[in-house]
Design a protein around this motif. Structure first.
Motif, PDB file in Angstrom:
ATOM      1  N   ASP A 125      36.313  64.760  81.074  1.00 36.33           N
ATOM      2  CA  ASP A 125      36.868  66.083  81.381  1.00 36.33           C
ATOM      3  C   ASP A 125      35.782  67.146  81.400  1.00 36.33           C
ATOM      4  O   ASP A 125      35.945  68.265  80.880  1.00 36.33           O
ATOM      5  CB  ASP A 125      37.945  66.452  80.362  1.00 36.33           C
ATOM      6  N   GLY A 126      34.639  66.774  81.980  1.00 36.68           N
ATOM      7  CA  GLY A 126      33.536  67.717  82.118  1.00 36.68           C
ATOM      8  C   GLY A 126      32.677  67.867  80.879  1.00 36.68           C
ATOM      9  O   GLY A 126      31.691  68.609  80.902  1.00 36.68           O
ATOM     10  N   LYS A 127      32.979  67.143  79.819  1.00 35.88           N
ATOM     11  CA  LYS A 127      32.226  67.252  78.568  1.00 35.88           C
ATOM     12  C   LYS A 127      31.448  65.964  78.346  1.00 35.88           C
ATOM     13  O   LYS A 127      32.011  64.884  78.325  1.00 35.88           O
ATOM     14  CB  LYS A 127      33.195  67.489  77.406  1.00 35.88           C
ATOM     15  N   GLU A 128      30.113  66.086  78.201  1.00 39.65           N
ATOM     16  CA  GLU A 128      29.276  64.907  78.002  1.00 39.65           C
ATOM     17  C   GLU A 128      29.262  64.515  76.532  1.00 39.65           C
ATOM     18  O   GLU A 128      29.019  65.346  75.652  1.00 39.65           O
ATOM     19  CB  GLU A 128      27.846  65.175  78.485  1.00 39.65           C
ATOM     20  N   ILE A 129      29.545  63.231  76.271  1.00 38.61           N
ATOM     21  CA  ILE A 129      29.535  62.722  74.891  1.00 38.61           C
ATOM     22  C   ILE A 129      28.780  61.405  74.849  1.00 38.61           C
ATOM     23  O   ILE A 129      28.519  60.794  75.885  1.00 38.61           O
ATOM     24  CB  ILE A 129      30.961  62.509  74.350  1.00 38.61           C
ATOM     25  N   GLU A 130      28.449  60.992  73.646  1.00 39.69           N
ATOM     26  CA  GLU A 130      27.887  59.659  73.412  1.00 39.69           C
ATOM     27  C   GLU A 130      28.904  58.861  72.620  1.00 39.69           C
ATOM     28  O   GLU A 130      29.348  59.303  71.555  1.00 39.69           O
ATOM     29  CB  GLU A 130      26.564  59.737  72.650  1.00 39.69           C
ATOM     30  N   ALA A 131      29.281  57.713  73.125  1.00 38.40           N
ATOM     31  CA  ALA A 131      30.280  56.869  72.471  1.00 38.40           C
ATOM     32  C   ALA A 131      29.701  55.483  72.232  1.00 38.40           C
ATOM     33  O   ALA A 131      28.952  54.956  73.070  1.00 38.40           O
ATOM     34  CB  ALA A 131      31.542  56.772  73.324  1.00 38.40           C
ATOM     35  N   GLU A 132      30.046  54.901  71.093  1.00 40.35           N
ATOM     36  CA  GLU A 132      29.587  53.558  70.769  1.00 40.35           C
ATOM     37  C   GLU A 132      30.193  52.538  71.728  1.00 40.35           C
ATOM     38  O   GLU A 132      31.334  52.672  72.168  1.00 40.35           O
ATOM     39  CB  GLU A 132      29.961  53.199  69.332  1.00 40.35           C
ATOM     40  N   ASP A 133      29.417  51.500  72.029  1.00 44.72           N
ATOM     41  CA  ASP A 133      29.846  50.480  72.994  1.00 44.72           C
ATOM     42  C   ASP A 133      31.136  49.777  72.571  1.00 44.72           C
ATOM     43  O   ASP A 133      31.927  49.354  73.422  1.00 44.72           O
ATOM     44  CB  ASP A 133      28.744  49.434  73.180  1.00 44.72           C
ATOM     45  N   ASN A 134      31.325  49.610  71.245  1.00 48.05           N
ATOM     46  CA  ASN A 134      32.482  48.835  70.795  1.00 48.05           C
ATOM     47  C   ASN A 134      33.766  49.644  70.745  1.00 48.05           C
ATOM     48  O   ASN A 134      34.821  49.118  70.393  1.00 48.05           O
ATOM     49  CB  ASN A 134      32.202  48.216  69.424  1.00 48.05           C
ATOM     50  N   LEU A 135      33.714  50.916  71.108  1.00 51.46           N
ATOM     51  CA  LEU A 135      34.933  51.724  71.162  1.00 51.46           C
ATOM     52  C   LEU A 135      35.677  51.447  72.462  1.00 51.46           C
ATOM     53  O   LEU A 135      35.093  51.054  73.472  1.00 51.46           O
ATOM     54  CB  LEU A 135      34.602  53.213  71.091  1.00 51.46           C
TER      55      LEU A 135
END
Length: 709
Positions: A8-18
């Motif tokens: 939604d236009g917001k850059e995040i970092e997420a773990e691969d296992n999520l």
């Protein structure tokens, strides 16, 4: 490994296992779902959680797609995910329209009304146009699932939450799906009751009202209820609950989230005993005259007690605390008895040989600490009945690791495989001398645990068993350095109590003083005419019929066994009708606030003892609940720090070396369990019609059998 996404236009970092659903929620997006649940396996049934992956040919089911499967764009930029775009909205509207094709218009009469996920999500994510399907709705026959679960299977959307809970959490694969496509139905296969002590949780999990609470059926609407955050005292785990009341009556009890204690689950006895809170109540004082209990005023009852106390020597008096008492009344009774010089005090009405330093009677590992264990030895305990929510956590650890579990005691189905070492207590000596193979398992484990139950402690040789278990714990590394598990320390010596009042009473030293008698000594003394006066504070689990006819004062909330033998009855408040502190078996002190008021002339228990102390010319030094709690916290600081886990004591030889008593074991007597009927363990449960029906149907073969059987 983390991966960048633009959600939604917001850059995040997420773990691969999520999962993508978790990543979206991490970014602050709200994702609707019916089948997905954080504590269950992913099914991907309902398709309600679809989002747009920009560039993908179709919307993506976010609950079953992991972050590691989302590759970057061709130019190397992070993939773009939209949760509120027209593509995502249209996909959800279509799913909702399909779900509502066969769903009946039951909302005005559905017990889930006002708390229904389908209602809420249809409002926010459904179409505002008329349904485009005009075919007849399918009809599904309702299923029988026992005395606790009511079914309306026309409402079922086959999310399979109930099936996954039964199989994965409860460990009882009684629920499943039959048929395919439009003929698919959720059922208990042979139309038998759901045989689990955790079955009521499927009602909370069901998002549409296909499974509702049978005892609560057509009782109330959620907006009519007043909510009080409380705790469960039907066992000693202290599960967090919410008590819902209307007027002066308790209408239901639901679980509250507490990751450290019960997560979001609640066992069936804690959930469904609410009807017992209003049945068989003591609502006014009684005095026995000419062999019959007759109503009396408070003053008359106090005067009868005072006359008897003043005519009795302290060494011929005794007091016993029951299983449901709060810390406040335990302290008040202890202070009153001490002021009168009484040494015959006991809180272990089952005769458990336990007491001493606090670490020796606690569940030292902590409930959450069970997840770190790699070997467990059960001794004289059935955690499935004694602490069902703890048992579900042990099962989860077994599912997700190579946990080795062994049991000394009767073989029972604990919902996970257990190496059965037999019911002969001589096995303990084999473990101590290293001749038994499981001794090596404990020694080689990094974090071994022993869970010692009341089935071992209530025996005549309970002190000898306790001594051997403490020695085994020291020699196999079960007891490690001091500190909490979070600090890197480890103490795997655990006592699993079954009484909610036990830890608080032991903390307060409600045990025989020097020269005093324990419960067995009190009953023996009463039988021999050496004990003339016994004060029972909600104590009903005693062999009262074998103790002769001493003068008995019973203070409690229900007309159970203790009241039938009493010469004076003082009506107290149930746990939902007073403010009380309870320490669970891990030593964590929690508050159960008052949700409603006691019936008739019944009063809070500490206030009864305070008023009685004046009549006995030994006034207690506190006039209010706050003053009593200040005195309690001054004596025991942990009772002023609610909700905190105590720091365990390490391998101090002074504590563990002298625990229990030396002597031979009664090897000819097999170990048994402390509970013979999970549903009928205390006065409130025995007053409950629901619990009586559960005992009849689920334990005593009261189900109607099929013709083929």
């Amino acid at each position: 490994m983390a991966r960048k996404l633009i959600i939604d236009g917001k850059e995040i970092e997420a773990e691969d296992n999520l999962t993508l659903l978790q990543a979206c929620e991490q970014a602050g997006a709200e994702i609707p779902r019916f089948c997905y649940h954080e504590r269950l396996s992913v099914a991907g049934n309902c398709r309600m959680c679809m989002v747009e992956w920009v560039g993908a040919p179709k919307p993506q089911v976010s609950c079953s797609l992991q972050v590691k499967d989302i590759f970057p764009n061709k130019d190397g930029t992070p993939a773009k995910i939209n949760t509120t775009s027209p593509v995502a909205r249209k996909a959800r509207e279509g799913v909702m329209e399909f779900l509502l094709i066969n769903h009946p218009l039951d909302c005005p009469i559905c017990d889930q009304g006002g708390e229904c996920d389908l209602q809420d999500q249809a409002m926010y994510y459904g179409r505002d146009a008329f349904n485009r399907f005009h075919e007849n709705k399918r009809a599904v026959e309702d299923k029988y699932m026992g005395p606790l679960i009511k079914t309306q299977m026309n409402r079922c959307i086959q999310c399979t939450r109930c099936v996954r809970f039964a199989t994965e959490v409860a460990g009882v694969p009684d629920l499943g799906a039959t048929g395919r496509g439009e003929d698919m139905e959720i059922t208990t296969y042979l139309e038998k009751a759901f045989q689990s002590e955790m079955s009521g949780n499927v009602v909370d999990l069901c998002p549409v009202g296909a499974l509702t609470s049978k005892p609560y059926s057509y009782t109330s609407r959620p907006w009519e209820l007043r909510h009080t955050e409380s705790i469960d005292i039907m066992d000693a785990q202290g599960c967090n609950t919410r008590v819902d009341t209307r007027g002066r009556g308790v209408l239901r009890i639901l679980p509250r989230l507490n990751e450290d204690i019960n997560e979001e689950w609640l066992h069936d006895k804690g959930r469904h005993i609410w009807d017992g809170l209003g049945a068989q109540r003591l609502d006014r004082p009684y005095v026995r005259k000419n062999g019959k209990l007759t109503p009396a005023s408070w003053q008359d009852a106090f005067e009868v007690i005072a006359t008897r106390v003043k005519a009795t020597k302290p060494e011929r008096m005794a007091a016993i605390v029951g299983d449901l008492a709060a810390a406040e009344e335990i302290k008040a009774l202890r202070d009153l008895m001490r002021g009168l010089g009484v040494a015959n005090l006991d809180c272990r009405q089952d005769g458990a040989k336990i007491g001493g330093a606090r670490a020796t009677y606690l569940f030292n590992t902590s409930i959450a600490g069970v997840e770190a264990a790699d070997a467990i030895l059960l001794i004289g305990t059935n955690p499935r009945w004694e602490a069902p929510v703890l048992n579900a956590r042990i099962r989860r650890v077994w599912l997700n690791s190579s946990l080795a579990i062994a049991n000394i005691g009767p073989a029972v189905d604990l919902t996970y495989p257990v190496e059965q070492l037999g019911s002969d207590v001589a096995v303990l000596d084999g473990l101590l001398d290293g001749s038994h193979v499981f001794a090596e398992v404990l020694k080689n484990a990094k974090r071994p645990m022993i869970i010692l139950g009341n089935g071992a402690l209530v025996r005549k040789d309970g002190a000898q068993i306790l001594s051997r278990v403490a020695k085994l714990a020291r020699e196999t590394g079960v007891i490690g350095p001091a500190g909490t598990a979070e600090e890197g320390g480890w103490n795997g010596f655990n006592v699993l109590h079954t009484a909610a009042s036990r830890v608080a009473a032991l903390d307060l030293g409600f045990v025989p003083a020097e020269g005093g008698r324990d419960v067995a000594g009190i009953i023996d003394g009463a039988q021999k005419g050496e004990i003339d006066f016994i004060y029972l504070l909600g104590a009903d689990e005693l062999p009262l019929e074998s103790m002769g006819r001493p003068f008995v004062v019973y203070q409690g909330s229900h007309g159970d066994a203790g009241a039938s033998y009493a010469d004076v009855i003082l009506p107290g408040a149930a746990f939902t009708e007073k403010d009380g502190l309870y320490a669970n078996f891990e030593g964590r002190v929690q508050e159960a606030p008052r949700a409603t008021f006691p019936p008739g002339q019944a009063k809070e228990d500490w206030a009864i003892l305070r008023a009685l102390s004046v009549e006995l010319s030994a006034p207690l030094p506190y006039d209010s609940l706050d003053a009593l709690r200040r005195a309690l916290a001054a004596e025991l600081p942990q009772y002023g720090a609610l909700g905190k886990l105590p720091r365990h004591e390490g391998a101090d030889p002074a504590i563990w070396g002298s625990l229990g008593a030396a002597g031979p074991l009664e090897t000819e007597v097999p170990l048994t369990h402390a509970i013979s009927d999970y549903y009928l363990t205390n006065p409130i449960a025995r007053a409950s019609k629901v619990m009586a029906e559960c005992s009849r149907v689920l334990l005593n073969g009261g189900e109607t059998q099929m013709a083929a059987e």
